[in-house]
Write an enzyme that holds these catalytic residues in place. Structure first.
Site, mmCIF file in Angstrom:
data_model
loop_
_atom_site.group_PDB
_atom_site.id
_atom_site.type_symbol
_atom_site.label_atom_id
_atom_site.label_comp_id
_atom_site.label_asym_id
_atom_site.label_seq_id
_atom_site.Cartn_x
_atom_site.Cartn_y
_atom_site.Cartn_z
ATOM 1 N N GLY A 236 38.859 50.227 42.754
ATOM 2 C CA GLY A 236 40.315 50.309 42.761
ATOM 3 C C GLY A 236 40.800 51.264 41.700
ATOM 4 N N GLY A 240 43.488 48.840 36.908
ATOM 5 C CA GLY A 240 42.943 47.530 37.278
ATOM 6 C C GLY A 240 41.508 47.365 36.797
ATOM 7 N N GLY A 241 40.696 48.386 37.026
ATOM 8 C CA GLY A 241 39.287 48.306 36.626
ATOM 9 C C GLY A 241 39.141 48.138 35.124
ATOM 10 N N GLU A 260 34.322 50.902 39.894
ATOM 11 C CA GLU A 260 34.474 52.272 40.378
ATOM 12 C C GLU A 260 35.969 52.543 40.434
ATOM 13 O OE1 GLU A 260 33.150 53.169 44.441
ATOM 14 O OE2 GLU A 260 34.784 54.598 44.250
ATOM 15 N N CYS A 297 38.135 57.762 47.323
ATOM 16 C CA CYS A 297 37.770 57.952 45.917
ATOM 17 C C CYS A 297 37.134 59.311 45.696
ATOM 18 C CB CYS A 297 36.829 56.839 45.471
ATOM 19 S SG CYS A 297 35.536 56.529 46.654
HETATM 20 P P1 NAP Z 1 44.215 47.985 42.123
HETATM 21 O O1 NAP Z 1 45.639 47.905 41.756
HETATM 22 O O2 NAP Z 1 43.287 48.435 41.065
HETATM 23 O O3 NAP Z 1 43.771 46.543 42.659
HETATM 24 C C1 NAP Z 1 42.462 46.276 43.102
HETATM 25 C C2 NAP Z 1 42.208 44.782 42.970
HETATM 26 O O4 NAP Z 1 42.159 44.431 41.587
HETATM 27 C C3 NAP Z 1 43.295 43.916 43.581
HETATM 28 O O5 NAP Z 1 42.690 42.769 44.118
HETATM 29 C C4 NAP Z 1 44.144 43.550 42.399
HETATM 30 O O6 NAP Z 1 44.805 42.320 42.561
HETATM 31 C C5 NAP Z 1 43.127 43.424 41.294
HETATM 32 N N1 NAP Z 1 43.696 43.728 39.988
HETATM 33 C C6 NAP Z 1 44.399 44.834 39.653
HETATM 34 N N2 NAP Z 1 44.735 44.787 38.359
HETATM 35 C C7 NAP Z 1 44.227 43.633 37.864
HETATM 36 C C8 NAP Z 1 44.255 43.014 36.582
HETATM 37 N N3 NAP Z 1 44.875 43.575 35.563
HETATM 38 N N4 NAP Z 1 43.631 41.837 36.446
HETATM 39 C C9 NAP Z 1 43.006 41.244 37.476
HETATM 40 N N5 NAP Z 1 42.966 41.765 38.716
HETATM 41 C C10 NAP Z 1 43.570 42.952 38.911
HETATM 42 O O7 NAP Z 1 43.987 48.943 43.345
HETATM 43 P P2 NAP Z 1 44.757 49.082 44.745
HETATM 44 O O8 NAP Z 1 45.720 47.970 44.946
HETATM 45 O O9 NAP Z 1 43.750 49.281 45.757
HETATM 46 O O10 NAP Z 1 45.543 50.440 44.650
HETATM 47 C C11 NAP Z 1 46.334 50.812 43.554
HETATM 48 C C12 NAP Z 1 45.902 52.171 43.069
HETATM 49 O O11 NAP Z 1 44.486 52.173 42.821
HETATM 50 C C13 NAP Z 1 46.049 53.299 44.049
HETATM 51 O O12 NAP Z 1 47.322 53.807 44.079
HETATM 52 C C14 NAP Z 1 45.036 54.281 43.566
HETATM 53 O O13 NAP Z 1 45.566 55.062 42.529
HETATM 54 C C15 NAP Z 1 43.935 53.453 43.031
HETATM 55 N N6 NAP Z 1 42.747 53.305 43.913
HETATM 56 C C16 NAP Z 1 41.655 54.045 43.653
HETATM 57 C C17 NAP Z 1 40.535 53.910 44.445
HETATM 58 C C18 NAP Z 1 39.308 54.705 44.167
HETATM 59 O O14 NAP Z 1 38.312 54.523 44.871
HETATM 60 N N7 NAP Z 1 39.302 55.566 43.169
HETATM 61 C C19 NAP Z 1 40.517 53.026 45.511
HETATM 62 C C20 NAP Z 1 41.644 52.267 45.767
HETATM 63 C C21 NAP Z 1 42.750 52.429 44.942
HETATM 64 P P3 NAP Z 1 46.283 42.251 43.168
HETATM 65 O O15 NAP Z 1 46.458 43.401 44.090
HETATM 66 O O16 NAP Z 1 46.296 40.934 43.841
HETATM 67 O O17 NAP Z 1 47.182 42.358 42.001
#
Ligand code: NAP
Length: 525
Positions: A236, A240-241, A260, A297
């Site tokens: 993600g 978040g990571g 990742e 990604c």
């Molecule tokens: P995300 O916000 O990082 O969320 C991924 C997972 O992690 C979700 O289940 C989220 O829960 C959880 N999470 C996020 N922040 C957390 C925290 N502080 N503590 C505990 N759990 C947490 O990713 P996304 O929703 O897929 O997309 C958001 C952004 O991520 C995109 O706009 C993009 O920039 C990036 N992204 C990058 C990749 C890559 O492969 N590089 C892939 C996907 C997304 P909740 O959603 O339930 O809060």
């Protein structure tokens, strides 16, 4: 299939929480009727406790038993039929052709791990037999214990509830607790039913697999903080990571997090390549940037080239093709808002020129952002790390370098990425070698005359890279080596043969390949 909107904890549907959320169709922004219940802290604890109890049993299972379970999961996923495809299409807008291919990849991952397990050499048995001044030392890989997996939004199959992280953790012999992504909860529940059915069919303890729904960070935070979790897999955002990595490090007993995260996947194009193949490279680049609406990604988000009339023409051609390409559907509101914010921050820099796009498409029925091309100088990107941020969507940034030295200095200033790519000609191999190996330092996979999107699931694949691409650059989240994130070597010193696990016994009863006194052999000691 009847969906409940519940969590799946050790094979039992559970909905103790009052907080609910709904699945949204990104093509028309309509909300479905079924409420999905975010897991409570007590439900998270129960899932982890069940995983711990399951581990006490499955850590004694043979590779063959686990392989049969993985094959059964693949069969159960296929048995979900086209309902699975339609559910994911409605929740992600990714389209049936893409999802059909992703399903093949997903079941293929389980079957490939089953094949790996049956071969047995993945246990990496190493034997140094007793010598006059050296004890007998024998090591092999063992599962680490219960693993927490965070499903990704952009791969509802291949990096989600039954994705590569889950497949590699189960293959390692670890029970899994998945935090489903709120972008595709119905699809997640279908997978949870398939995995629970596979566990039951093969007589695995029900706690081998649990799936927790959640919209918000609480569920994930509770999960990572739970002392019963031994490792974490995540795909993600960098934010978040990093938050999950920090949460795991804050535990009284920290555990590894294999996250990742963001990557801009730099592409370098030489002047010779431009002179020879500008049109082809432009077509390939635009196809790669816009594939899956840029939500990969491995999306090529940074293109570096030396300034010249040919480079100017190339940038103009890519800009024209990008503005002519139709705007695609973004996965969800969070992705759309995140993209708008990331591009907005970048374009606020006085060193950035927007050549096309740069903003959300006004009044669109679906979540979307205009195909975007930006341009900056090498000096600007070296001076400001924020210009290397991931724009998760159909966006790329050209970095125009003054000369070859300027380009080399800029490559040195790049952050860690999943991939780096070079387009060059056969007659410049000698000149290009240093640059290629400079790019090697910045990524987990170096691509020659190709494009970074498209990741083969094979033994040799490396899908990882230095921070911020991942938190563990020595590992991969794609390919068979992904299993070693969830295993650890244990050495036995002078332990009697009768007490050793079969892969380490003198007679080699499993007949597997081992490194015995520095020689690979499938024979006995
Ligand atoms: P995300 O916000 O990082 O969320 C991924 C997972 O992690 C979700 O289940 C989220 O829960 C959880 N999470 C996020 N922040 C957390 C925290 N502080 N503590 C505990 N759990 C947490 O990713 P996304 O929703 O897929 O997309 C958001 C952004 O991520 C995109 O706009 C993009 O920039 C990036 N992204 C990058 C990749 C890559 O492969 N590089 C892939 C996907 C997304 P909740 O959603 O339930 O809060």
């Amino acid at each position: 299939m009847q969906l409940t909107g519940h969590n799946y904890i050790a094979g039992v549907a559970s909905a103790e929480g009052a907080e609910t959320f709904f699945s949204v169709d990104p093509r028309n922004k309509e909300t479905a009727d079924l409420p999905f219940h975010s897991a409570t802290a007590a439900e998270v604890d129960r899932a982890v406790a069940a995983a711990g109890a399951a581990f006490a049993e499955i850590r004694n299972y043979s590779s063959e038993q686990i392989a049969n379970f993985l094959d059964e999961i693949a069969d159960q996923i296929e048995a979900l039929g086209d309902d699975l495809l339609h559910s994911a299409d409605r929740e992600t807008g990714l389209g049936l052709p893409r999802l059909t291919g992703e399903r093949v990849r997903t079941t293929g991952q389980f079957r490939a791990f089953a094949t790996l397990l049956r071969d047995g050499a993945y246990l990496r048995p190493i034997i140094n037999s007793e010598q006059p001044e050296q004890p007998s030392i024998r090591q092999m890989q063992f599962p680490v214990g219960p693993v927490a997996i965070f499903a990704a939004s952009n791969f509802p199959f291949a990096f989600a509830v039954a994705g590569g992280d889950t497949a590699s953790a189960l293959a390692a012999g670890c029970p899994v607790v998945v935090k489903a992504h709120p972008g595709h909860p119905a699809t997640s529940e279908m997978f949870a039913q398939a995995l629970s059915a596979a566990a039951a069919a093969k007589g695995f303890p029900a706690g081998t697999f649990s799936m927790l729904q959640g919209d918000g960070i609480d569920v994930g935070q509770w999960l990572v903080a739970n002392d019963g979790i031994e490792a974490v897999g995540f795909t993600g955002s960098l934010r978040g990571g990093r938050a999950i990595y920090d949460a795991a490090a804050r535990r009284p007993r920290p555990v590894p997090v294999y996250a990742e995260m963001g990557s801009v996947n730099p592409v370098v194009i030489t002047q010779a390549a431009l002179a020879e193949r500008a049109e082809d490279i432009a077509d390939g680049l635009v196809a790669s940037i816009t594939m899956g609406t840029g939500q990969f990604c491995t999306n090529p988000g940074l293109v570096l080239l030396q300034d010249s009339p040919a480079a100017q023409d190339f940038i103009a051609a890519v800009t024209e093709k990008m503005s002519a390409a139709p705007a695609g559907v973004l996965l969800n509101q969070t992705i759309a808002a995140g993209l708008e914010s990331a591009v907005g921050q970048t374009t606020a820099s006085p060193d950035i020129s927007v050549l096309t796009g740069g903003e959300a498409v006004a009044d669109s029925d679906f979540f979307c952002f205009s195909n975007t091309v930006m341009r900056t100088s090498a000096a600007a990107i070296r001076a400001d790390d924020r210009l290397q941020v991931e724009h998760f969507g159909p966006v790329t940034l050209f970095v125009v370098c003054e000369d070859a030295d300027d380009l080399r200095t800029t490559v040195d200033a790049l952050e860690g990425n999943l991939t780096s790519t070079i387009h060059a000609e056969a007659n410049e191999l000698e000149n290009i070698s240093d640059l290629l190996h400079q790019l090697r330092e910045k990524a987990g996979r170096v691509i020659w005359n190709g494009f970074p999107t498209g990741v083969a699931v094979v033994h040799a694949m490396q899908h990882g890279g230095p921070y911020p691409a991942t938190t563990a650059p020595g590992t991969t989240s794609v390919g068979m080596n992904a299993i070693y994130r969830f295993m650890r070597p244990i050495a036995f010193q002078n332990v009697p043969d009768a007490l050793l696990p079969d892969p380490l016994k003198d007679a080699n009863p499993l007949g597997i390949m081992r490194l015995v006194d520095d020689v690979y052999t499938d024979g006995a000691v």
